[in-house]
Design a protein around this motif. Sequence first.
Motif, PDB file in Angstrom:
ATOM      1  N   PHE A  49      -4.457  -1.355   2.549  1.00 29.43           N
ATOM      2  CA  PHE A  49      -3.227  -1.070   2.110  1.00 29.43           C
ATOM      3  C   PHE A  49      -2.378  -0.377   3.218  1.00 29.43           C
ATOM      4  O   PHE A  49      -1.291  -0.965   3.136  1.00 29.43           O
ATOM      5  CB  PHE A  49      -3.432  -0.103   0.645  1.00 29.43           C
ATOM      6  CG  PHE A  49      -2.075   0.348   0.245  1.00 29.43           C
ATOM      7  CD1 PHE A  49      -1.197  -0.709  -0.710  1.00 29.43           C
ATOM      8  CD2 PHE A  49      -1.628   1.506   0.521  1.00 29.43           C
ATOM      9  CE1 PHE A  49       0.116  -0.402  -1.118  1.00 29.43           C
ATOM     10  CE2 PHE A  49      -0.371   1.814  -0.029  1.00 29.43           C
ATOM     11  CZ  PHE A  49       0.294   1.028  -0.731  1.00 29.43           C
ATOM     12  N   THR A  50      -2.803   0.505   3.851  1.00 32.52           N
ATOM     13  CA  THR A  50      -1.790   1.271   4.835  1.00 32.52           C
ATOM     14  C   THR A  50      -1.595   0.348   6.035  1.00 32.52           C
ATOM     15  O   THR A  50      -0.505   0.145   6.477  1.00 32.52           O
ATOM     16  CB  THR A  50      -2.532   2.576   5.291  1.00 32.52           C
ATOM     17  OG1 THR A  50      -2.948   3.370   4.100  1.00 32.52           O
ATOM     18  CG2 THR A  50      -1.681   3.170   6.484  1.00 32.52           C
ATOM     19  N   ASP A  65      -5.368 -10.748 -11.279  1.00 29.12           N
ATOM     20  CA  ASP A  65      -6.199 -11.505 -10.452  1.00 29.12           C
ATOM     21  C   ASP A  65      -6.663 -10.357  -9.212  1.00 29.12           C
ATOM     22  O   ASP A  65      -5.934  -9.796  -8.572  1.00 29.12           O
ATOM     23  CB  ASP A  65      -5.603 -12.539  -9.725  1.00 29.12           C
ATOM     24  CG  ASP A  65      -6.637 -13.442  -9.167  1.00 29.12           C
ATOM     25  OD1 ASP A  65      -7.811 -13.060  -9.024  1.00 29.12           O
ATOM     26  OD2 ASP A  65      -6.260 -14.593  -8.780  1.00 29.12           O
ATOM     27  N   PRO A  66      -8.104 -10.096  -9.393  1.00 28.18           N
ATOM     28  CA  PRO A  66      -8.669  -9.220  -8.259  1.00 28.18           C
ATOM     29  C   PRO A  66      -8.486  -9.511  -6.973  1.00 28.18           C
ATOM     30  O   PRO A  66      -8.230  -8.853  -5.939  1.00 28.18           O
ATOM     31  CB  PRO A  66      -9.983  -9.067  -8.487  1.00 28.18           C
ATOM     32  CG  PRO A  66     -10.166  -9.682 -10.059  1.00 28.18           C
ATOM     33  CD  PRO A  66      -9.193 -10.494 -10.179  1.00 28.18           C
ATOM     34  N   GLY A  67      -8.208 -10.817  -6.721  1.00 24.56           N
ATOM     35  CA  GLY A  67      -7.890 -11.551  -5.446  1.00 24.56           C
ATOM     36  C   GLY A  67      -6.645 -11.305  -4.765  1.00 24.56           C
ATOM     37  O   GLY A  67      -6.415 -11.315  -3.591  1.00 24.56           O
ATOM     38  N   THR A  68      -5.761 -11.105  -5.790  1.00 21.78           N
ATOM     39  CA  THR A  68      -3.977 -10.848  -5.298  1.00 21.78           C
ATOM     40  C   THR A  68      -3.435  -9.700  -5.704  1.00 21.78           C
ATOM     41  O   THR A  68      -2.486  -9.228  -5.274  1.00 21.78           O
ATOM     42  CB  THR A  68      -3.379 -12.180  -5.742  1.00 21.78           C
ATOM     43  OG1 THR A  68      -3.321 -11.893  -7.437  1.00 21.78           O
ATOM     44  CG2 THR A  68      -3.903 -13.347  -5.545  1.00 21.78           C
ATOM     45  N   SER A  69      -4.214  -8.762  -6.351  1.00 18.03           N
ATOM     46  CA  SER A  69      -3.534  -7.525  -6.835  1.00 18.03           C
ATOM     47  C   SER A  69      -3.302  -6.795  -5.707  1.00 18.03           C
ATOM     48  O   SER A  69      -2.094  -5.926  -5.671  1.00 18.03           O
ATOM     49  CB  SER A  69      -4.529  -6.696  -7.916  1.00 18.03           C
ATOM     50  OG  SER A  69      -5.747  -6.522  -7.349  1.00 18.03           O
ATOM     51  N   PHE A 114      -0.500   3.312  -9.152  1.00 19.00           N
ATOM     52  CA  PHE A 114      -0.652   3.889 -10.583  1.00 19.00           C
ATOM     53  C   PHE A 114       0.043   3.045 -11.732  1.00 19.00           C
ATOM     54  O   PHE A 114      -0.310   2.720 -12.863  1.00 19.00           O
ATOM     55  CB  PHE A 114      -0.610   5.340 -10.733  1.00 19.00           C
ATOM     56  CG  PHE A 114      -0.932   5.795 -11.865  1.00 19.00           C
ATOM     57  CD1 PHE A 114      -2.436   5.870 -12.118  1.00 19.00           C
ATOM     58  CD2 PHE A 114       0.066   6.308 -13.240  1.00 19.00           C
ATOM     59  CE1 PHE A 114      -2.838   6.410 -13.404  1.00 19.00           C
ATOM     60  CE2 PHE A 114      -0.447   6.681 -14.330  1.00 19.00           C
ATOM     61  CZ  PHE A 114      -2.008   6.819 -14.288  1.00 19.00           C
ATOM     62  N   VAL A 115       1.457   2.661 -11.284  1.00 15.42           N
ATOM     63  CA  VAL A 115       2.418   2.349 -12.315  1.00 15.42           C
ATOM     64  C   VAL A 115       2.153   0.963 -12.486  1.00 15.42           C
ATOM     65  O   VAL A 115       2.133   0.236 -13.519  1.00 15.42           O
ATOM     66  CB  VAL A 115       3.955   2.475 -12.056  1.00 15.42           C
ATOM     67  CG1 VAL A 115       4.717   1.896 -12.845  1.00 15.42           C
ATOM     68  CG2 VAL A 115       4.291   3.986 -12.155  1.00 15.42           C
ATOM     69  N   MET A 116       1.977   0.140 -11.271  1.00 19.31           N
ATOM     70  CA  MET A 116       1.712  -1.171 -11.180  1.00 19.31           C
ATOM     71  C   MET A 116       0.393  -1.611 -11.797  1.00 19.31           C
ATOM     72  O   MET A 116       0.228  -2.799 -12.547  1.00 19.31           O
ATOM     73  CB  MET A 116       1.737  -1.723  -9.634  1.00 19.31           C
ATOM     74  CG  MET A 116       3.404  -1.623  -9.428  1.00 19.31           C
ATOM     75  SD  MET A 116       3.680  -2.422  -7.547  1.00 19.31           S
ATOM     76  CE  MET A 116       3.340  -4.254  -8.083  1.00 19.31           C
ATOM     77  N   THR A 117      -0.777  -1.142 -11.394  1.00 17.60           N
ATOM     78  CA  THR A 117      -2.091  -1.717 -11.682  1.00 17.60           C
ATOM     79  C   THR A 117      -2.997  -0.429 -12.274  1.00 17.60           C
ATOM     80  O   THR A 117      -3.946  -0.910 -13.039  1.00 17.60           O
ATOM     81  CB  THR A 117      -2.675  -2.333 -10.425  1.00 17.60           C
ATOM     82  OG1 THR A 117      -2.965  -1.232  -9.434  1.00 17.60           O
ATOM     83  CG2 THR A 117      -1.914  -3.491  -9.992  1.00 17.60           C
ATOM     84  N   GLY A 118      -2.697   0.845 -12.087  1.00 13.87           N
ATOM     85  CA  GLY A 118      -3.732   1.994 -12.557  1.00 13.87           C
ATOM     86  C   GLY A 118      -4.936   1.646 -11.700  1.00 13.87           C
ATOM     87  O   GLY A 118      -5.870   2.272 -12.303  1.00 13.87           O
ATOM     88  N   GLY A 119      -4.980   1.154 -10.598  1.00 11.55           N
ATOM     89  CA  GLY A 119      -6.061   0.945  -9.782  1.00 11.55           C
ATOM     90  C   GLY A 119      -7.109  -0.321 -10.004  1.00 11.55           C
ATOM     91  O   GLY A 119      -7.980  -0.549  -9.314  1.00 11.55           O
ATOM     92  N   GLY A 120      -6.612  -1.168 -11.203  1.00 11.61           N
ATOM     93  CA  GLY A 120      -7.401  -2.165 -11.399  1.00 11.61           C
ATOM     94  C   GLY A 120      -6.858  -3.508 -10.788  1.00 11.61           C
ATOM     95  O   GLY A 120      -5.656  -3.222  -9.829  1.00 11.61           O
ATOM     96  N   ALA A 122      -9.761  -3.128  -7.957  1.00 14.37           N
ATOM     97  CA  ALA A 122      -9.270  -3.743  -6.860  1.00 14.37           C
ATOM     98  C   ALA A 122      -8.243  -3.184  -6.060  1.00 14.37           C
ATOM     99  O   ALA A 122      -7.900  -3.575  -4.889  1.00 14.37           O
ATOM    100  CB  ALA A 122      -8.753  -5.204  -7.345  1.00 14.37           C
ATOM    101  N   THR A 123      -7.440  -2.297  -6.746  1.00 15.01           N
ATOM    102  CA  THR A 123      -6.360  -1.294  -6.178  1.00 15.01           C
ATOM    103  C   THR A 123      -6.756   0.017  -6.168  1.00 15.01           C
ATOM    104  O   THR A 123      -5.842   0.890  -5.834  1.00 15.01           O
ATOM    105  CB  THR A 123      -5.137  -1.906  -6.801  1.00 15.01           C
ATOM    106  OG1 THR A 123      -5.066  -1.493  -8.064  1.00 15.01           O
ATOM    107  CG2 THR A 123      -4.689  -3.330  -6.461  1.00 15.01           C
ATOM    108  N   SER A 124      -8.020   0.247  -6.282  1.00 16.13           N
ATOM    109  CA  SER A 124      -8.304   1.852  -6.337  1.00 16.13           C
ATOM    110  C   SER A 124      -8.494   2.371  -4.925  1.00 16.13           C
ATOM    111  O   SER A 124      -9.470   2.669  -4.497  1.00 16.13           O
ATOM    112  CB  SER A 124      -9.523   2.156  -7.322  1.00 16.13           C
ATOM    113  OG  SER A 124      -9.805   3.429  -7.345  1.00 16.13           O
ATOM    114  N   VAL A 125      -7.156   2.903  -4.450  1.00 15.26           N
ATOM    115  CA  VAL A 125      -7.103   3.565  -3.150  1.00 15.26           C
ATOM    116  C   VAL A 125      -7.662   5.020  -3.213  1.00 15.26           C
ATOM    117  O   VAL A 125      -7.751   5.135  -4.471  1.00 15.26           O
ATOM    118  CB  VAL A 125      -5.699   3.372  -2.272  1.00 15.26           C
ATOM    119  CG1 VAL A 125      -5.292   2.058  -2.292  1.00 15.26           C
ATOM    120  CG2 VAL A 125      -4.659   4.036  -3.437  1.00 15.26           C
TER     121      VAL A 125
END
Length: 315
Positions: free
Chosen positions: A96-97, A174-178, A255-261, A265-268
Amino acid sequence: MRPPRTTAPRRTFALRPSRSPSARLRRTGYLFTLPGLAFLALFLAYPLLYNAWTSVHDVGLSGLLGGATRFNGLANYRATVSDPDFWHAARLSAVFTAGSLLFQFTIGFALALLFARPFPLNGLLRSLLLVAWLLPPVVSGTLFRWMLDGESGAYNALLRAIGLDALSRDWLIDPGTSLAGVVFANVWVGVPFNMLLLLVGLHTIDPELHEAAAIDGAGAWQRLRWITLPLMRPVSVTVLLLGLVYTFKVFDLIFVMTGGGPVDATSVLSLYVYEVFFRFFRFGEGAAAGLLLLVVPLLAGAGYVRRLRREEGAV
């Protein structure tokens, strides 16, 4: 016969040294800095020290509310670094960074080169671009969550309008594009900041250097490569370091966009620390993970300060 008159010795008074104006100014400066120091101690130093204390104690929900706690040394740190979810979050934070910094800096530098040249509506367009940076991250996250929605999102509607229906999908489900979706949103937020700092750096370059190079036959690409980029190196390093410190700890936007899901897949790392704290109530491990989260920004900040001191010493 009158005795001879004797004169009494005169008293001599030592003059007290007057207070130095510099000492008075120094004490006055200390008084003016006291509110700032108190603010830092209350809202920065105390929470950081309390977090460090929590990281070496076995603190549960009852302990956080005033119950008994037990010192367990580095057990929380060992539990954190042995957790596969921690390393999964660390990899996502790195991706992500890196993705955010790459596109933020590249697009920001291109826009800075564009706005460095005078043209009609230059100031207006530059001001409009700054809106993305001025908006709160919660607002930006909500906006992009709507734009990337699979059914009513503006991005899928644009793809359907130009005949690319096959590319439309639920970008944040989609976990591949989130992860790409949240990187896209963070790039939009960070580009104006990069553009503004890089534009200031471009204005510090003497235009006579470009004029002399053009007279000697250097093209636009050669002037960019041999004049602009080398002279912009100190500003570029500063922008990248500041971007690294900010981007590595982003929480609210994701957190607002995906909440980590979906499915982590987006749980930084910032969301990992949040879940350990407020979902599983493992406060000791959460404090340890929070301190480990500070390692990268602290190293980047130390490198930034060291570079500034080196440049000041060179001057």
